[in-house]
Design a protein around this motif. Structure first.
Motif, PDB file in Angstrom:
ATOM      1  N   HIS A  65      -4.613  -3.342   5.450  1.00 19.45           N
ATOM      2  CA  HIS A  65      -4.298  -2.837   6.489  1.00 19.45           C
ATOM      3  C   HIS A  65      -5.149  -1.403   6.626  1.00 19.45           C
ATOM      4  N   CYS A  66      -5.114  -0.398   5.923  1.00 21.28           N
ATOM      5  CA  CYS A  66      -5.928   0.916   6.102  1.00 21.28           C
ATOM      6  C   CYS A  66      -7.113   0.888   5.182  1.00 21.28           C
ATOM      7  N   CYS A  85      -0.055   3.786   3.718  1.00 25.31           N
ATOM      8  CA  CYS A  85       0.487   3.257   4.952  1.00 25.31           C
ATOM      9  C   CYS A  85       1.731   2.462   4.943  1.00 25.31           C
ATOM     10  N   CYS A  96      -6.436  -2.102   0.202  1.00 23.99           N
ATOM     11  CA  CYS A  96      -5.245  -2.411   1.402  1.00 23.99           C
ATOM     12  C   CYS A  96      -5.857  -3.119   2.359  1.00 23.99           C
ATOM     13  N   CYS A 148       0.622  -1.188   0.001  1.00 23.24           N
ATOM     14  CA  CYS A 148      -0.109   0.185   0.085  1.00 23.24           C
ATOM     15  C   CYS A 148       0.862   1.146   0.045  1.00 23.24           C
TER      16      CYS A 148
END
Ligand code: ZN
Length: 90
Positions: free
Chosen positions: A51-52, A19, A49, A16
């Motif tokens: 994660h974020c 992040c 993503c 990503c």
């Protein structure tokens, strides 16, 4: 054993760019587009993503968004399916 190249969408990034933590997965997402008084819901593939949650769209999809936005602005809704009303809650 011969390796076959599969015709999957190529990932634009491995990690990503926002992040730098998450990996990107291709998912079907709904994108909201606003133009003038209208709103369109567009279902597209995006890299999301893990994660974020950032979504990355390929360039051809972004071009499509621009086309749809300008049509909304000009009130050219023919070919679009009208579903219900969009309301704004303050
Ligand atoms: Zn991220």
């Amino acid at each position: 054993m011969r390796m076959r190249k599969c015709k999957k969408m190529n990932l634009l990034f491995k990690k990503c760019p926002v992040c730098a933590e998450g990996r990107l997965q291709i998912k079907k997402v709904e994108k909201l587009l606003h133009g003038g008084v209208h709103t369109a819901v567009v279902k597209v593939s995006a890299e999301v993503c893990t994660h974020c949650g950032e979504r990355l769209y390929p360039p051809d999809v972004i071009t499509r968004f621009e086309t749809i936005r300008s049509r909304l602005k000009q009130d050219k809704l023919s070919g679009f399916r009208i579903t219900g009303k969009t309301v704004v809650v303050a």
